[in-house]
Design a protein around this motif. Structure first.
Motif, mmCIF file in Angstrom:
data_model
loop_
_atom_site.group_PDB
_atom_site.id
_atom_site.type_symbol
_atom_site.label_atom_id
_atom_site.label_comp_id
_atom_site.label_asym_id
_atom_site.label_seq_id
_atom_site.Cartn_x
_atom_site.Cartn_y
_atom_site.Cartn_z
ATOM 1 N N MET A 1 0.813 -1.188 0.000
ATOM 2 C CA MET A 1 0.000 0.000 0.000
ATOM 3 C C MET A 1 0.862 1.260 0.000
ATOM 4 O O MET A 1 0.482 2.268 -0.562
ATOM 5 N N HIS A 2 2.027 1.173 0.619
ATOM 6 C CA HIS A 2 2.929 2.327 0.717
ATOM 7 C C HIS A 2 3.340 2.831 -0.668
ATOM 8 O O HIS A 2 3.281 4.025 -0.944
ATOM 9 N N LYS A 3 3.729 1.910 -1.549
ATOM 10 C CA LYS A 3 4.159 2.294 -2.901
ATOM 11 C C LYS A 3 2.983 2.854 -3.702
ATOM 12 O O LYS A 3 3.134 3.806 -4.462
ATOM 13 N N ILE A 4 1.802 2.286 -3.532
ATOM 14 C CA ILE A 4 0.618 2.785 -4.233
ATOM 15 C C ILE A 4 0.338 4.230 -3.835
ATOM 16 O O ILE A 4 0.045 5.070 -4.685
ATOM 17 N N ASN A 5 0.452 4.531 -2.555
ATOM 18 C CA ASN A 5 0.217 5.900 -2.096
ATOM 19 C C ASN A 5 1.233 6.876 -2.691
ATOM 20 O O ASN A 5 0.879 8.004 -3.052
ATOM 21 N N HIS A 6 2.475 6.460 -2.790
ATOM 22 C CA HIS A 6 3.497 7.324 -3.404
ATOM 23 C C HIS A 6 3.191 7.565 -4.885
ATOM 24 O O HIS A 6 3.328 8.693 -5.374
ATOM 25 N N SER A 14 1.041 15.945 -10.595
ATOM 26 C CA SER A 14 1.858 16.115 -11.787
ATOM 27 C C SER A 14 0.978 15.902 -13.014
ATOM 28 O O SER A 14 -0.011 15.189 -12.955
ATOM 29 N N LEU A 15 1.361 16.519 -14.099
ATOM 30 C CA LEU A 15 0.638 16.303 -15.350
ATOM 31 C C LEU A 15 1.365 15.326 -16.264
ATOM 32 O O LEU A 15 0.886 15.000 -17.340
ATOM 33 N N ARG A 16 2.522 14.887 -15.842
ATOM 34 C CA ARG A 16 3.347 14.010 -16.668
ATOM 35 C C ARG A 16 2.830 12.583 -16.679
ATOM 36 O O ARG A 16 2.232 12.122 -15.723
ATOM 37 N N LYS A 17 3.141 11.907 -17.782
ATOM 38 C CA LYS A 17 2.889 10.474 -17.838
ATOM 39 C C LYS A 17 4.023 9.772 -17.110
ATOM 40 O O LYS A 17 5.156 10.249 -17.109
ATOM 41 N N LEU A 18 3.717 8.637 -16.518
ATOM 42 C CA LEU A 18 4.698 7.921 -15.714
ATOM 43 C C LEU A 18 5.312 6.752 -16.466
ATOM 44 O O LEU A 18 4.626 6.043 -17.203
ATOM 45 N N ILE A 19 6.592 6.554 -16.255
ATOM 46 C CA ILE A 19 7.291 5.340 -16.671
ATOM 47 C C ILE A 19 7.660 4.638 -15.372
ATOM 48 O O ILE A 19 8.414 5.173 -14.561
ATOM 49 N N LEU A 20 7.082 3.464 -15.164
ATOM 50 C CA LEU A 20 7.286 2.722 -13.920
ATOM 51 C C LEU A 20 8.326 1.638 -14.148
ATOM 52 O O LEU A 20 8.198 0.827 -15.066
ATOM 53 N N VAL A 21 9.345 1.632 -13.318
ATOM 54 C CA VAL A 21 10.415 0.645 -13.417
ATOM 55 C C VAL A 21 10.531 -0.055 -12.072
ATOM 56 O O VAL A 21 10.655 0.594 -11.034
ATOM 57 N N GLY A 22 10.476 -1.376 -12.110
ATOM 58 C CA GLY A 22 10.562 -2.146 -10.875
ATOM 59 C C GLY A 22 11.181 -3.496 -11.142
ATOM 60 O O GLY A 22 11.777 -3.733 -12.200
ATOM 61 N N ASP A 23 11.012 -4.399 -10.178
ATOM 62 C CA ASP A 23 11.550 -5.747 -10.352
ATOM 63 C C ASP A 23 10.532 -6.775 -9.888
ATOM 64 O O ASP A 23 9.518 -6.434 -9.288
ATOM 65 N N SER A 24 10.833 -8.018 -10.183
ATOM 66 C CA SER A 24 9.909 -9.102 -9.868
ATOM 67 C C SER A 24 10.142 -9.684 -8.478
ATOM 68 O O SER A 24 9.506 -10.658 -8.112
ATOM 69 N N GLY A 25 11.026 -9.080 -7.714
ATOM 70 C CA GLY A 25 11.372 -9.617 -6.406
ATOM 71 C C GLY A 25 10.243 -9.633 -5.408
ATOM 72 O O GLY A 25 10.133 -10.557 -4.608
ATOM 73 N N ARG A 27 6.349 -7.166 -5.076
ATOM 74 C CA ARG A 27 5.008 -6.940 -5.618
ATOM 75 C C ARG A 27 4.933 -5.863 -6.697
ATOM 76 O O ARG A 27 3.847 -5.400 -7.036
ATOM 77 N N ASP A 28 6.051 -5.440 -7.256
ATOM 78 C CA ASP A 28 6.020 -4.374 -8.268
ATOM 79 C C ASP A 28 5.098 -4.690 -9.444
ATOM 80 O O ASP A 28 4.309 -3.824 -9.847
ATOM 81 N N PRO A 29 5.129 -5.887 -10.029
ATOM 82 C CA PRO A 29 4.232 -6.146 -11.163
ATOM 83 C C PRO A 29 2.755 -5.970 -10.791
ATOM 84 O O PRO A 29 1.995 -5.342 -11.531
ATOM 85 N N GLU A 30 2.375 -6.470 -9.650
ATOM 86 C CA GLU A 30 0.981 -6.371 -9.222
ATOM 87 C C GLU A 30 0.591 -4.918 -8.928
ATOM 88 O O GLU A 30 -0.493 -4.462 -9.308
ATOM 89 N N ILE A 48 9.645 -4.174 -15.943
ATOM 90 C CA ILE A 48 9.900 -5.025 -14.782
ATOM 91 C C ILE A 48 11.147 -5.857 -15.055
ATOM 92 O O ILE A 48 11.209 -6.596 -16.040
ATOM 93 N N ARG A 49 12.115 -5.719 -14.178
ATOM 94 C CA ARG A 49 13.323 -6.545 -14.297
ATOM 95 C C ARG A 49 13.074 -7.892 -13.627
ATOM 96 O O ARG A 49 12.698 -7.963 -12.459
ATOM 97 N N ALA A 50 13.280 -8.954 -14.383
ATOM 98 C CA ALA A 50 13.101 -10.313 -13.866
ATOM 99 C C ALA A 50 14.319 -10.688 -13.039
ATOM 100 O O ALA A 50 15.419 -10.773 -13.570
ATOM 101 N N VAL A 51 14.111 -10.880 -11.762
ATOM 102 C CA VAL A 51 15.230 -11.217 -10.875
ATOM 103 C C VAL A 51 15.136 -12.646 -10.354
ATOM 104 O O VAL A 51 15.988 -13.080 -9.589
ATOM 105 N N LYS A 52 14.114 -13.374 -10.797
ATOM 106 C CA LYS A 52 13.913 -14.758 -10.350
ATOM 107 C C LYS A 52 13.922 -15.728 -11.527
ATOM 108 O O LYS A 52 13.200 -16.715 -11.529
ATOM 109 N N ASN A 53 14.710 -15.420 -12.551
ATOM 110 C CA ASN A 53 14.829 -16.265 -13.743
ATOM 111 C C ASN A 53 13.535 -16.412 -14.531
ATOM 112 O O ASN A 53 13.338 -17.396 -15.231
#
Length: 91
Positions: A1-6, A14-25, A27-30, A48-53
């Motif tokens: 929930m913390h990341k969603i609030n941010h 902001s009026l900008r479009k977002l580019i979201l970068v995270g990893d699969s370690g 809950r970033d994909p969800e 999403i960077r795959a960190v679990k093969n």
């Protein structure tokens, strides 16, 4: 929930479009899939960077990005070799 609030803070202040970068370690994909469905016009791209093969076609990703256009998200393992990410960063 913390990341969603941010992310909501950036969406509402902001009026900008977002580019979201995270990893699969964790809950970033969800989380990013949820944000992309809720605010589709505000999310430009998700990486999403795959960190679990993972290779990107796992059920987890299909479910996380359900109803998010496939051209809006991608799974990568090496940010330098992934031309899509590289070209986006260099543009």
């Amino acid at each position: 929930m913390h990341k969603i609030n941010h992310l909501r803070y950036f969406i509402f202040n902001s009026l900008r479009k977002l580019i979201l970068v995270g990893d699969s370690g964790e809950r970033d994909p969800e989380i990013y899939g949820f944000i992309a469905r809720k605010y589709p016009k505000r999310v430009h791209q998700i990486f999403i960077r795959a960190v679990k093969n993972e290779i990107g076609n796992e059920t987890r990703f299909t479910k996380a990005f359900e109803r998010v256009p496939k051209d809006k998200w991608s799974i990568f393992t090496d940010p330098i070799k992934d031309m899509k990410l590289k070209s986006l960063v260099l543009s």
